[in-house]
Every structure is written in structure tokens, then in C-alpha cells.
Design a protein around this motif. Structure first.
Motif, PDB file in Angstrom:
ATOM      1  N   VAL A   1      21.089  52.590  41.281  1.00  0.00           N
ATOM      2  CA  VAL A   1      22.426  52.439  41.836  1.00  0.00           C
ATOM      3  C   VAL A   1      22.812  50.968  41.868  1.00  0.00           C
ATOM      4  N   ARG A   2      24.082  50.703  41.697  1.00  0.00           N
ATOM      5  CA  ARG A   2      24.622  49.356  41.827  1.00  0.00           C
ATOM      6  C   ARG A   2      25.868  49.422  42.700  1.00  0.00           C
ATOM      7  N   ARG A   3      26.141  48.313  43.386  1.00  0.00           N
ATOM      8  CA  ARG A   3      27.320  48.263  44.254  1.00  0.00           C
ATOM      9  C   ARG A   3      28.080  46.970  43.992  1.00  0.00           C
ATOM     10  N   VAL A   4      29.373  47.097  43.806  1.00  0.00           N
ATOM     11  CA  VAL A   4      30.234  45.944  43.559  1.00  0.00           C
ATOM     12  C   VAL A   4      31.548  46.153  44.293  1.00  0.00           C
ATOM     13  N   LEU A   5      32.293  45.076  44.444  1.00  0.00           N
ATOM     14  CA  LEU A   5      33.673  45.181  44.883  1.00  0.00           C
ATOM     15  C   LEU A   5      34.528  45.503  43.667  1.00  0.00           C
ATOM     16  N   ALA A   6      35.481  46.397  43.838  1.00  0.00           N
ATOM     17  CA  ALA A   6      36.278  46.848  42.699  1.00  0.00           C
ATOM     18  C   ALA A   6      37.730  47.034  43.099  1.00  0.00           C
ATOM     19  N   ALA A   7      38.611  46.892  42.114  1.00  0.00           N
ATOM     20  CA  ALA A   7      40.044  47.121  42.283  1.00  0.00           C
ATOM     21  C   ALA A   7      40.428  48.353  41.474  1.00  0.00           C
ATOM     22  N   VAL A   8      41.092  49.300  42.150  1.00  0.00           N
ATOM     23  CA  VAL A   8      41.501  50.552  41.514  1.00  0.00           C
ATOM     24  C   VAL A   8      43.019  50.602  41.460  1.00  0.00           C
ATOM     25  N   PRO A   9      43.624  50.815  40.298  1.00  0.00           N
ATOM     26  CA  PRO A   9      45.090  50.907  40.219  1.00  0.00           C
ATOM     27  C   PRO A   9      45.618  52.091  41.011  1.00  0.00           C
ATOM     28  N   LEU A  10      46.728  51.889  41.691  1.00  0.00           N
ATOM     29  CA  LEU A  10      47.333  52.970  42.467  1.00  0.00           C
ATOM     30  C   LEU A  10      48.147  53.928  41.614  1.00  0.00           C
ATOM     31  N   ASP A  11      48.344  53.581  40.318  1.00  0.00           N
ATOM     32  CA  ASP A  11      49.146  54.455  39.457  1.00  0.00           C
ATOM     33  C   ASP A  11      48.358  55.632  38.895  1.00  0.00           C
ATOM     34  N   GLY A  12      47.047  55.732  39.209  1.00  0.00           N
ATOM     35  CA  GLY A  12      46.240  56.854  38.733  1.00  0.00           C
ATOM     36  C   GLY A  12      45.688  56.681  37.338  1.00  0.00           C
ATOM     37  N   SER A  13      45.898  55.523  36.723  1.00  0.00           N
ATOM     38  CA  SER A  13      45.464  55.333  35.342  1.00  0.00           C
ATOM     39  C   SER A  13      43.953  55.293  35.184  1.00  0.00           C
TER      40      SER A  13
ATOM     41  N   GLY B   1      44.398  37.966  40.120  1.00  0.00           N
ATOM     42  CA  GLY B   1      43.652  38.901  40.950  1.00  0.00           C
ATOM     43  C   GLY B   1      42.155  38.860  40.769  1.00  0.00           C
ATOM     44  N   THR B   2      41.641  37.888  40.013  1.00  0.00           N
ATOM     45  CA  THR B   2      40.197  37.787  39.822  1.00  0.00           C
ATOM     46  C   THR B   2      39.572  36.971  40.943  1.00  0.00           C
ATOM     47  N   PHE B   3      38.276  37.204  41.182  1.00  0.00           N
ATOM     48  CA  PHE B   3      37.520  36.447  42.162  1.00  0.00           C
ATOM     49  C   PHE B   3      36.757  35.340  41.435  1.00  0.00           C
ATOM     50  N   GLY B   4      36.739  34.152  42.007  1.00  0.00           N
ATOM     51  CA  GLY B   4      36.000  33.056  41.402  1.00  0.00           C
ATOM     52  C   GLY B   4      35.356  32.167  42.433  1.00  0.00           C
ATOM     53  N   GLY B   5      34.262  31.525  42.027  1.00  0.00           N
ATOM     54  CA  GLY B   5      33.595  30.562  42.897  1.00  0.00           C
ATOM     55  C   GLY B   5      33.017  31.164  44.154  1.00  0.00           C
ATOM     56  N   ALA B   6      32.490  32.395  44.071  1.00  0.00           N
ATOM     57  CA  ALA B   6      31.923  33.031  45.262  1.00  0.00           C
ATOM     58  C   ALA B   6      30.772  32.202  45.812  1.00  0.00           C
TER      59      ALA B   6
END
Length: 681
Positions: free
Chosen positions: A157-169, A226-231
Motif C-alpha cells: 500500500v502507498r499513501r499520498v495527498l491527491a487532487a480529484v477533479p469535481l467534474d467526475g473525469s 496547484g502543484t506542491f513544491g519545496g516540502a
């Protein structure tokens, strides 16, 4: 004159069906527009969790009908399963996890359409799971935790933060899910965007640590795309537990850390902005405001402003727009207060409540939480910070029987081995219309809570009243290892699981007997999950108890800590509870109740859900194989469709009546109002 009756024989209006109907509590409160929303249990509807909204006129109604079940399985214990946002005249939009397939769905409850899936299915292992969502309306996305199984084993298993489009695509196209974090941590919580949209913060940790051992507060810059950088890690580490992280309205980072031995609240301030936009509402120009290096303690006290992160999205504090902070705090989550970060003062909300759940929501000057007391079950409570007034706005407690049948709890501190303190809540037998003979002492059941890194709150529980109103006392023990009393108390269980918990429960039982409160010949022990372990270990290694109830337990450490033994979240929990297996292999056998099953002399009841992937049924089967044929009375009840924690009304009724029958038979109590539990040998 009050009629006299032997302890345990008293009639009671609190039957198992009533206790089951009132099991569970509201969770995961939120504010959508001007409405308060939450989830609540439905034991009579197959144990589903319903999402409920409170309309402006004060009426509450479910957002989704059965069989929709708003519950996440991320890390198996789940987490916040929904998020909502107001969308003007179109009404609210809610994003939620459906338990049956673990997909994210979008739904507009004021529209005519049905929920529509936002995420795809996966046939690999446990599939794709989601939790702790945040709707980012500006990007038409929902940000959340993605748990993705890459194989069939629990650890694949792997776990990440993710962004899901609200348009259902993304419903049919996994590539449309945009991953935000780099996956370098085994566990993450959901991201919290800063007020200016320039940063995100979250918590992360790795095996073998549990989140109450050590976590990191991670901050990343948000790009315009909307990308994450420099964590980077800004607080926390292997020996510092950060329970929650969030942003203040001024851009300061807030977090609850136990760096002093207590979960207290800290702030890392943001530097003044270097540049501003000439257009209100635009993304600020120039680089993000830097965070200063040194955290500042806002209210240093020897009490907790945080707790164990058993589910993702737990919330012990919530910043307000005016700079104040709503906090759940105390030695245990005993109060809701408003903290002034400038003065360090906390003003607690008035009211009868003695326990607050780790869920908070804020809307303007209103704070919403979930609270209970020894005379009321958990209900949704709103505090108006301007007036200081509190009111119940959802799940209002309504006495199903005369409150005279409720027990009167005692907050006790007992002395254990080596003089250590043991905290407990004692509920003596209580009945408004019965008294026991003056020369009789009551039977008592010692309750060991699960976790074991958890605690029992001081609240009304009709399961406890089920026994006390019949003349059987209950003592809930917050044994060493429990939360609410600081890290030192919590770490008493480090490498001592099966020792300290067993000793502390036995010490409370012995003290009650020695002081003449309980009948020493009629003591029992019961517990579920880690409490089931403590119950089984107590029966196998002590002669204190006449019988015991063991529910979805850990029984074999070597099996439970193997690659296939349990879920990934707790796969290496035993390294802190017992010690690393390669360094202390003998402990795993010596501490396991299954190893000492032949020493058990007391009758017991074993209860298990057949869908349990945390404590698997195979352990119960192997345990029974060690005890069967030895002349010890026992019963084994296994329930289809139940996992780790019973949720269905029919299951809870059968289990509670079976437990009472076990005590009646063992203690010599004449009760014919529950089905006779058939005990095998």
C-alpha cells in the motif's frame, strides 16, 4: 419501603435492544453555508453512517438515504469521510466516501440528480480509498488522502495527498487524479491550505512509529498551477507527536505537540507580506510569507490539547477569523474552550458536558462540537463565542427511560504496583426501586478499553446502565498507556503490553474487593480489540476473575505482527508495545494469551466479527483449539458482516444478552429475561 433483591436480579427497563439503539455517537461535524452537518450511526439500518444536515428552521434530515454509508476505510480505522461547500443559488455540494466501494462521490442534495462517482475502482488488493477531503473550489478539485493498494498483502500500500477533479473525469481514468505529495512518507493526513492559498500543511510519519510516538508537520509551497513544491518539515520528529496542524487567519501555522510531555498548542508566526496585489481577492504577489523558526507555546499547561490520531481528520482545535482559537482540552478531552493566543487565557464553555469529541467546526463566531455527560449521550453542541451561550443543535439527548436508572459514576484514582497511579471510573449498581440485602456485596465487571493508546470518557453509556441497573457494578480502567494524562503515563505501556494493563486492571479489581465495594468471588473482566487482549491475558495469567468476555481480540502476537497478520497501520505497533521481535523474540510468545490458554480456569465468552481484518477470526479459532476439551465452559459467537467493532443492532443485542447470561450463570444469578448462553466444554 424499597423492595429487596439480590444483586444482579433487579428488573430493568434498559434492555439490550434499547442499548443497541443508542450505541455510537455523531461524528465529523462541519458547516456548509449556514447549516451544521455531521455523520451519525444507524444501528437499525445495518450499522451504516448517515450524513445529516440541520436546516435553518432547526429540523435535521439525512442528506443521503439508505444504503448510502458515509464512512472511509483508510488505515482501516478510517477518517473524516466528507466535505461540503456552499455554491450560491445552486445549493451545497458535498463530497463523500461510500463505505461499500470506497469511492469518492459528489452530490448536490438540493438538486434532482443522484450521487455521481468522482474516483475510479481498482481490482488490486484493497483498491483505492480516500479520506480527510478538502474542497478547493477555486480549482474545482477536492484534495484528500489517497490510499492505494499495489498488491494483495496488507502492506502492499502507498499513501499520498491527491487532487480529484469535481467534474467526475477521474471516475474512469486514474490518470486524472493529480498526486500532490511525493510519497516519501508511509502515512499522511489531509492537506490544509493556508488562508492566502500560498501553502499547504499536513502531518506525516513512518513505520515503526505510531502517530502518538512521532509525527512531522510538513509545509509545501503551492504553485499557481496547484502543484506542491519545496516540502519541508517545520516541527516534530521521531520523539515528538504532533496531533494536528492548521493555519491561523493571519497565516501563522498552529499545531498541537507533546514536546513537553503534554499535547499543547504552538504557533509559528508568518513574516509580514513582502508584496501585495492591487486587486482585492487576487493571489498575493511576490514570494510566500516566510515562517519564523521558533514555535511559541500558546498555553503551556500539564493537560492535553490533542490526542491519539486513530482516524485521519481528528480536530482538537480550530482557529477563528478574529484570531481566537477554539480548543478541546483537559486531562482527557473534558472541556471546550476559547483560547486567546496573545494572553494564553482559556475561557471554557458553560454547560453540563464532561467529554468532547475530537471534532470541531467554525462559522463566524459559532463553534460546533460533539459532547456528552454522565446524564446525556453525545449530542451536537454550538457555542456562540460572542454571547458565551451554548445550545444543542443536533442529536439532542432524549431520555429513553427514567434517568433514575442511570448509574452515578465515581472518578477514582487507585494505587498500582510500585505505587503508580491508576485512573478509573467506577459505576456502582444503581436502581431507584431496588435495594440489595445488607450482607451482600455486588458483582463487578472490569472494563478494559481498546487501543490500547486510548481512553474511556466520563459519559452516559447505556451498555453500562444495562448492567448497573440490574445490580452489577462496572469499573472502566484508564490503565497505564491510556491517553489524557501526559506522555509519561502513556508510555508506561512501552514494551509492557500484557503486563502493565493486566496489572492495573487487577489492582483496581482487588482494591474494590478489599474496600468492601465488590464481591471478590464475583469479579469479571471484559474488553474489545486491545481490551480483548487484556481480558484474555488477565484470564490466562491471574486468578482475579471468575469469568471474562473477550471481543475481537489480539491473541497471538507472532501472528498479529506477521506480514499477513493485521493491517498496515498497526503492522509494527508491537515494536513499541512489546519490543522489536528480532531483539526480544521470547516476549512475543510469553506475552500472548494463546501461549497460556491451558492456564485459563474461568468461563469465558469470545465474540468476533467475521469480516475483521484488524484482529482476524483465525486467531480466535486457534485459541479455542487450545482450550477446547479441557472442561472450561466457554461460548464463541461469530457474526457475519461485522468487522472490527460491532455496528449492527442485531449483533449488539445478541452480544450483550450473551454477556449477561455468562455473568448470571457464573455468579449464580437467577435471570430468565435473556436467552440462555450455551456454554461448551
Amino acid at each position: 419501603m424499597v423492595p429487596t433483591g439480590a444483586y444482579g436480579t433487579w428488573p430493568s427497563p434498559i434492555d439490550a435492544a434499547l442499548a443497541a439503539a443508542h450505541d455510537g455517537s455523531p461524528e465529523y461535524v462541519g458547516v456548509v453555508g449556514d447549516e451544521v452537518w455531521w455523520t451519525e450511526p444507524r444501528p437499525a439500518e445495518g450499522g451504516r453512517r448517515a450524513l445529516v444536515r440541520r436546516r435553518p428552521d432547526g429540523t435535521a434530515e439525512p442528506v443521503l438515504p439508505a444504503p448510502w454509508n458515509v464512512r472511509s476505510r483508510v488505515i482501516e480505522y478510517g477518517g473524516r469521510p466528507w466535505a461540503g461547500t456552499a455554491r450560491g443559488e445552486g445549493g451545497p455540494l458535498v463530497v463523500f466516501v461510500h463505505f461499500a466501494d470506497q469511492r469518492l462521490y459528489g452530490f448536490e442534495p438540493d438538486g434532482a440528480g443522484a450521487p455521481r462517482p468522482l474516483t475510479p475502482l481498482s481490482a488490486v488488493g484493497g483498491g483505492l480509498r480516500w479520506a480527510d477531503p478538502v474542497v478547493v473550489a477555486a480549482r474545482d478539485e477536492v484534495w484528500c488522502v489517497l490510499e492505494e493498494f499495489t498488491g494483495d498483502a496488507p502492506g502492499d500500500v502507498r499513501r499520498v495527498l491527491a487532487a480529484v477533479p469535481l467534474d467526475g473525469s477521474a471516475a474512469e481514468d486514474r490518470t486524472r487524479v493529480r498526486e500532490l505529495s511525493d510519497g516519501r512518507h508511509r502515512f499522511v493526513t489531509g492537506p490544509r491550505p493556508s488562508p492566502d492559498g500560498r501553502r499547504a500543511a499536513w502531518l506525516a510519519w513512518d513505520h515503526p512509529r505510531m502517530p502518538w510516538d512521532g509525527t512531522e508537520a510538513v509545509v509545501a509551497e503551492l504553485g499557481a498551477d496547484g502543484t506542491f513544491g519545496g516540502a519541508r518539515t517545520v516541527a516534530g520528529g521521531p520523539a515528538e507527536s504532533i496531533a494536528q496542524v492548521d493555519w491561523a487567519a493571519d497565516g501563522a501555522l498552529l499545531f498541537a505537540s507533546d514536546r513537553t510531555g503534554w499535547w499543547n498548542l504552538y504557533r509559528i508566526a508568518a513574516a509580514p507580506p513582502l508584496a501585495t496585489s492591487s486587486h482585492p481577492g487576487d493571489r498575493p504577489a511576490g514570494p510566500p510569507r516566510e515562517l519564523t523558526a521558533e514555535p511559541v507555546a500558546l498555553c503551556p499547561r500539564e493537560e492535553e490539547f490533542g490526542g491519539p490520531l486513530w482516524q485521519l481528520g481528528r480536530r482538537w482545535f480550530h482557529p477563528l477569523e478574529n484570531g481566537l482559537i477554539a480548543v478541546v482540552h483537559g486531562r482527557g478531552a473534558t472541556a471546550l474552550g476559547i483560547l486567546d493566543p496573545e494572553s494564553g487565557e482559556v475561557v471554557d464553555a458553560a454547560g453540563p458536558w464532561t467529554a468532547w469529541q475530537c471534532t470541531l467546526a467554525v462559522h463566524g463566531s459559532r463553534v460546533v462540537g460533539v459532547a456528552a455527560s454522565p446524564r446525556s449521550a453525545f449530542e451536537v453542541v454550538e457555542l456562540d463565542t460572542r454571547s458565551g451561550r451554548t445550545r444543542v443543535v443536533g442529536c439532542a439527548h432524549d431520555d429513553p427511560v427514567d434517568p433514575a436508572y442511570y448509574p452515578e459514576p465515581q472518578i477514582r484514582t487507585f494505587t498500582g504496583p510500585g505505587g503508580r497511579e491508576i485512573h478509573a471510573h467506577v459505576y456502582p449498581p444503581h436502581h431507584p426501586g431496588r435495594a440489595a440485602p445488607g450482607d451482600e456485596l455486588p458483582p463487578y465487571v472490569i472494563w478494559a478499553h481498546g487501543g490500547p493508546t486510548s481512553q474511556v470518557p466520563l459519559v452516559l453509556d447505556l451498555e453500562i446502565a444495562y448492567f448497573t441497573s440490574r445490580g452489577i457494578g462496572v469499573a472502566e480502567v484508564n490503565y497505564g498507556g491510556s491517553t489524557g494524562y501526559g506522555r509519561e503515563y502513556r508510555e508506561r505501556l512501552r514494551e509492557q503490553w500484557g503486563v502493565v494493563d493486566v496489572e492495573d486492571c487487577a489492582a483496581v479489581a482487588a482494591a474494590l474487593a478489599d474496600e468492601g465495594t465488590a464481591d471478590p468471588a464475583r469479579l469479571a473482566i471484559r474488553g474489545g480489540s486491545a481490551g480483548g487482549w487484556t481480558s484474555a491475558a488477565s484470564l490466562a495469567t491471574t486468578d482475579v476473575y471468575a469469568c471474562g468476555t473477550i471481543t475481537y481480540p489480539v491473541l497471538d502476537l507472532s501472528d498479529w505482527s506477521s506480514d499477513e497478520g493485521t493491517h498496515d497501520f498497526e503492522a509494527r505497533y508491537t515494536e513499541s508495545l512489546i519490543g522489536p521481535a528480532d531483539e526480544y523474540p521470547g516476549r512475543y510468545a510469553e506475552r500472548s494469551p494463546i501461549t497460556h490458554a491451558d492456564r485459563i480456569r474461568a468461563p469465558f465468552l469470545l465474540l468476533q466479527g467475521l469480516d475483521d481484518v484488524i484482529c482476524r477470526p483465525v486467531q480466535c479459532e486457534r485459541f479455542l483449539a487450545r482450550t477446547a476439551g479441557r472442561g472450561i465452559p466457554y461460548a464463541y459467537l461469530a457474526f457475519e458482516g461485522e468487522g472490527h467493532g460491532f455496528r449492527r443492532a442485531d449483533t449488539m443485542i445478541r452480544a450483550l444478552e450473551a454477556e449477561l447470561s455468562l455473568y448470571a450463570q457464573t455468579f449464580g444469578i437467577d435471570r430468565r429475561d435473556v436467552p440462555l448462553l450455551e456454554l461448551m466444554k
